[in-house]
Design a protein around this motif. Structure first.
Motif, PDB file in Angstrom:
ATOM      1  N   ALA A 100       1.028  -1.320   0.256  1.00 57.61           N
ATOM      2  CA  ALA A 100      -0.242  -0.101  -0.503  1.00 57.61           C
ATOM      3  C   ALA A 100       0.990   1.042   0.230  1.00 57.61           C
ATOM      4  CB  ALA A 100      -0.644   0.232   1.362  1.00 57.61           C
ATOM      5  N   ARG A 101       2.188   1.323   0.326  1.00 56.77           N
ATOM      6  CA  ARG A 101       2.840   1.948   0.064  1.00 56.77           C
ATOM      7  C   ARG A 101       3.606   2.388  -0.857  1.00 56.77           C
ATOM      8  NH1 ARG A 101       8.861   2.756   0.854  1.00 56.77           N
ATOM      9  NH2 ARG A 101       8.786   0.791   1.452  1.00 56.77           N
ATOM     10  N   LEU A 102       3.630   3.442  -1.785  1.00 54.56           N
ATOM     11  CA  LEU A 102       4.175   3.711  -3.247  1.00 54.56           C
ATOM     12  C   LEU A 102       5.727   3.686  -2.856  1.00 54.56           C
ATOM     13  CD1 LEU A 102       1.123   5.928  -5.382  1.00 54.56           C
ATOM     14  CD2 LEU A 102       1.513   3.350  -5.063  1.00 54.56           C
ATOM     15  N   ARG A 103       5.529   3.774  -3.915  1.00 50.77           N
ATOM     16  CA  ARG A 103       7.392   4.299  -3.787  1.00 50.77           C
ATOM     17  C   ARG A 103       7.642   5.108  -4.707  1.00 50.77           C
ATOM     18  NH1 ARG A 103       6.142  -0.426  -0.941  1.00 50.77           N
ATOM     19  NH2 ARG A 103       7.598  -1.950  -0.243  1.00 50.77           N
ATOM     20  N   TYR A 104       7.241   5.442  -5.023  1.00 48.34           N
ATOM     21  CA  TYR A 104       7.433   7.176  -6.065  1.00 48.34           C
ATOM     22  C   TYR A 104       6.073   7.247  -6.055  1.00 48.34           C
ATOM     23  CZ  TYR A 104       7.518   3.819 -10.346  1.00 48.34           C
ATOM     24  OH  TYR A 104       6.962   3.318 -11.186  1.00 48.34           O
ATOM     25  N   VAL A 105       5.796   8.196  -6.815  1.00 46.53           N
ATOM     26  CA  VAL A 105       4.516   9.833  -7.056  1.00 46.53           C
ATOM     27  C   VAL A 105       4.144   8.428  -8.519  1.00 46.53           C
ATOM     28  CG1 VAL A 105       3.054  11.212  -8.073  1.00 46.53           C
ATOM     29  CG2 VAL A 105       4.156  11.909  -6.066  1.00 46.53           C
ATOM     30  N   PRO A 106       2.994   8.321  -8.672  1.00 46.92           N
ATOM     31  CA  PRO A 106       2.292   7.355 -10.035  1.00 46.92           C
ATOM     32  C   PRO A 106       3.052   8.417 -11.593  1.00 46.92           C
ATOM     33  CG  PRO A 106       1.120   6.745  -8.364  1.00 46.92           C
ATOM     34  CD  PRO A 106       1.949   7.801  -7.811  1.00 46.92           C
ATOM     35  N   GLY A 107       3.008   7.770 -11.826  1.00 44.16           N
ATOM     36  CA  GLY A 107       4.036   8.334 -13.569  1.00 44.16           C
ATOM     37  C   GLY A 107       5.136   9.118 -13.135  1.00 44.16           C
ATOM     38  N   VAL A 108       5.852   9.436 -12.659  1.00 43.58           N
ATOM     39  CA  VAL A 108       7.019  10.434 -12.530  1.00 43.58           C
ATOM     40  C   VAL A 108       8.211   9.203 -12.582  1.00 43.58           C
ATOM     41  CG1 VAL A 108       6.216  12.093 -10.830  1.00 43.58           C
ATOM     42  CG2 VAL A 108       7.139  10.080  -9.980  1.00 43.58           C
ATOM     43  N   ASP A 109       7.738   8.354 -12.300  1.00 44.67           N
ATOM     44  CA  ASP A 109       9.606   7.198 -12.149  1.00 44.67           C
ATOM     45  C   ASP A 109       8.902   5.865 -13.036  1.00 44.67           C
ATOM     46  OD1 ASP A 109      11.545   6.326 -11.714  1.00 44.67           O
ATOM     47  OD2 ASP A 109      12.432   7.268 -10.135  1.00 44.67           O
ATOM     48  N   TRP A 110       9.823   5.003 -12.922  1.00 40.81           N
ATOM     49  CA  TRP A 110       9.540   3.518 -13.237  1.00 40.81           C
ATOM     50  C   TRP A 110      10.636   2.752 -12.237  1.00 40.81           C
ATOM     51  CZ3 TRP A 110      12.629  -0.944 -15.227  1.00 40.81           C
ATOM     52  CH2 TRP A 110      11.731  -1.657 -15.805  1.00 40.81           C
ATOM     53  N   ARG A 111       9.675   1.073 -11.941  1.00 34.35           N
ATOM     54  CA  ARG A 111       9.939   0.202 -11.980  1.00 34.35           C
ATOM     55  C   ARG A 111       8.949  -0.952 -11.982  1.00 34.35           C
ATOM     56  NH1 ARG A 111      10.664   0.942  -5.096  1.00 34.35           N
ATOM     57  NH2 ARG A 111      11.823  -1.006  -4.375  1.00 34.35           N
ATOM     58  N   TYR A 112       9.857  -2.231 -12.023  1.00 32.87           N
ATOM     59  CA  TYR A 112       8.876  -2.994 -12.718  1.00 32.87           C
ATOM     60  C   TYR A 112       8.522  -3.807 -11.043  1.00 32.87           C
ATOM     61  CZ  TYR A 112       7.970  -7.868 -14.357  1.00 32.87           C
ATOM     62  OH  TYR A 112       7.569  -9.081 -14.596  1.00 32.87           O
ATOM     63  N   SER A 113       6.958  -3.690 -12.147  1.00 38.20           N
ATOM     64  CA  SER A 113       5.605  -4.363 -10.328  1.00 38.20           C
ATOM     65  C   SER A 113       5.261  -5.781 -10.765  1.00 38.20           C
ATOM     66  CB  SER A 113       5.634  -3.025  -9.742  1.00 38.20           C
ATOM     67  OG  SER A 113       4.438  -4.144  -9.117  1.00 38.20           O
ATOM     68  N   ASN A 114       5.598  -6.708 -10.975  1.00 38.13           N
ATOM     69  CA  ASN A 114       4.211  -8.036 -10.672  1.00 38.13           C
ATOM     70  C   ASN A 114       3.130  -7.720 -10.453  1.00 38.13           C
ATOM     71  OD1 ASN A 114       5.945  -9.952 -12.561  1.00 38.13           O
ATOM     72  ND2 ASN A 114       7.233  -9.792 -10.758  1.00 38.13           N
ATOM     73  N   VAL A 115       3.193  -7.212  -8.974  1.00 41.51           N
ATOM     74  CA  VAL A 115       1.721  -6.672  -8.120  1.00 41.51           C
ATOM     75  C   VAL A 115       0.923  -5.774  -9.038  1.00 41.51           C
ATOM     76  CG1 VAL A 115       0.936  -5.255  -6.423  1.00 41.51           C
ATOM     77  CG2 VAL A 115       2.914  -6.321  -6.017  1.00 41.51           C
ATOM     78  N   GLY A 116       1.414  -5.025  -9.621  1.00 44.93           N
ATOM     79  CA  GLY A 116       0.777  -4.014 -10.992  1.00 44.93           C
ATOM     80  C   GLY A 116       0.142  -4.730 -11.787  1.00 44.93           C
ATOM     81  N   TYR A 117       0.822  -5.726 -11.979  1.00 47.64           N
ATOM     82  CA  TYR A 117       0.135  -6.852 -13.388  1.00 47.64           C
ATOM     83  C   TYR A 117      -1.107  -7.297 -13.014  1.00 47.64           C
ATOM     84  CZ  TYR A 117       1.565  -4.812 -17.340  1.00 47.64           C
ATOM     85  OH  TYR A 117       1.855  -4.859 -18.307  1.00 47.64           O
ATOM     86  N   MET A 118      -0.580  -8.057 -11.414  1.00 45.66           N
ATOM     87  CA  MET A 118      -1.999  -8.693 -10.532  1.00 45.66           C
ATOM     88  C   MET A 118      -2.906  -7.450 -10.731  1.00 45.66           C
ATOM     89  SD  MET A 118      -1.802 -10.078  -5.905  1.00 45.66           S
ATOM     90  CE  MET A 118      -2.135  -8.196  -6.086  1.00 45.66           C
ATOM     91  N   TYR A 119      -3.055  -6.914 -10.462  1.00 53.19           N
ATOM     92  CA  TYR A 119      -3.796  -5.163 -10.006  1.00 53.19           C
ATOM     93  C   TYR A 119      -4.515  -5.358 -11.347  1.00 53.19           C
ATOM     94  CZ  TYR A 119      -2.643  -3.982  -6.262  1.00 53.19           C
ATOM     95  OH  TYR A 119      -1.864  -4.117  -4.491  1.00 53.19           O
ATOM     96  N   VAL A 120      -4.344  -5.248 -13.204  1.00 53.12           N
ATOM     97  CA  VAL A 120      -4.737  -5.183 -14.115  1.00 53.12           C
ATOM     98  C   VAL A 120      -5.402  -6.514 -14.283  1.00 53.12           C
ATOM     99  CG1 VAL A 120      -4.278  -5.788 -16.119  1.00 53.12           C
ATOM    100  CG2 VAL A 120      -2.837  -4.239 -14.527  1.00 53.12           C
TER     101      VAL A 120
END
Length: 340
Positions: free
Chosen positions: A141-161
């Motif tokens: 739940a703790r975002l590592r950066y503001v969405p859209g300003v950086d890049w970090r590979y995340s399988n969690v993101g594709y779980m949400y997809v």
């Protein structure tokens, strides 16, 4: 897992699913046991030249698609955008990120591949954690950066997809992917592996005890031919309208050459690893690495010709598998040019 090299903040992770330097899932390897398991050659491939299959093995095995699953998830999600059921730049799943940001790994999310205990549990053959437990261990739940300003590979993101696709279609992930992605292209023979027994007929190399429940966005398994044909049809414009396909192939640059890999200018688009390689071609597709094997599926357009290639190999060296793809695409494109 697999992926593309990133800068300090653009850390690349290797997961059980594939990509350039950033797309992948598990770099854990499980010792072989004596369980019955399909016998498979060290390497297999499938080629498509200008839309038609040209070379492949006569007896095709079922293989894990690892992170090439992300490309299918992205295509299915974009079909929902095409159909007006969700917006590419809408905040999704209670945000604060958008679907575009999830698909391009720009949502600010961490990745469970960063957890040492994740790899330890997989290597020990433990039962997968529930998704909620995984998210809690990761402090997702703790975002590592503001969405859209950086890049970090995340399988969690594709779980949400994957969850978004299930929610919008009101279907299971397997049913939704068949309805939204495979059936429209007249492709079949692919399924989502959920438990160990779902992998009984799948070539896993040394990882014959692997539990697909550790792949939280879902693990597709199927023939290499279907992976190659899916990517070829998708990128040839047989699935999405031109404007949306253009959005899918708009990549974020991720730095320079990757040691041991063919990439010279890698990037990541919407579920696609995309960029220039050392022979001067530009590839678009995805690499996937999991315990025991690597898969790489890419398409290349050169002048008036196009070719797609899928390669599967036991082991963990994605660089050699990507190089095999590049070499076979290069030979095929040269042959096509000579035939013009």
């Amino acid at each position: 897992k697999s992926g593309i090299r990133a800068t300090n903040t653009e850390k690349i992770h290797r997961d059980s699913c594939t990509s350039m330097a950033v797309i992948s899932h598990q770099r854990t390897f499980i010792a072989p046991d004596r369980s019955p398991h399909p016998v498979h050659s060290a390497m297999s491939f499938f080629l498509v030249s200008n839309g038609s299959p040209v070379q492949h093995e006569e007896h095709e095995a079922i293989v894990p698609w690892w992170s090439f699953t992300k490309t299918v998830l992205s295509a299915a999600a974009l079909s929902l955008v095409r159909d007006g059921l969700v917006g590419l730049d809408d905040v999704v799943l209670d945000g604060p990120f958008t679907l575009r940001q999830l698909l391009r790994h720009e949502a600010g999310l961490a990745d469970y591949g960063e957890l040492a205990e994740y790899h330890t549990a997989v290597a020990r053959g433990e039962a997968p954690w529930t998704a909620d437990e995984m998210l809690e261990r990761l402090d997702a739940a703790r975002l590592r950066y503001v969405p859209g300003v950086d890049w970090r590979y995340s399988n969690v993101g594709y779980m949400y997809v994957a969850r978004l696709i299930e929610r919008v279609t009101n279907l299971s992930l397997e049913e939704a992917l068949m309805q939204q992605a495979f059936a429209p292209l007249s492709l079949s023979g692919v399924r989502v592996a959920k438990v160990r027994t779902d992998l009984a007929d799948v070539c896993l190399g040394a990882a014959s005890t692997y539990d697909p429940g550790w792949v939280y966005h879902g693990l597709l398994v199927g023939p290499l031919s279907t992976a190659a044909l899916f990517l070829d049809h998708l990128l040839a414009g047989h699935f999405l309208p031109e404007s949306l396909l253009r959005e899918m192939q708009t990549a974020r640059a991720l730095g320079g050459p990757i040691p041991g890999r063919p990439w010279t200018f890698p990037g990541y688009a919407l579920g696609l690893m995309q960029g220039a390689v050392d022979v001067g071609l530009t590839l678009c597709g995805h690499t996937g690495v999991g315990p025991g094997s690597v898969v790489a599926v890419y398409r290349c357009v050169h002048g008036a010709n196009a070719a797609s290639c899928a390669v599967f190999r036991e082991g963990s060296d994605e660089g050699s598998v990507e190089a095999e793809v590049v070499n076979r695409l290069l030979v095929t494109l040269k042959s096509e040019k000579n035939n013009d």
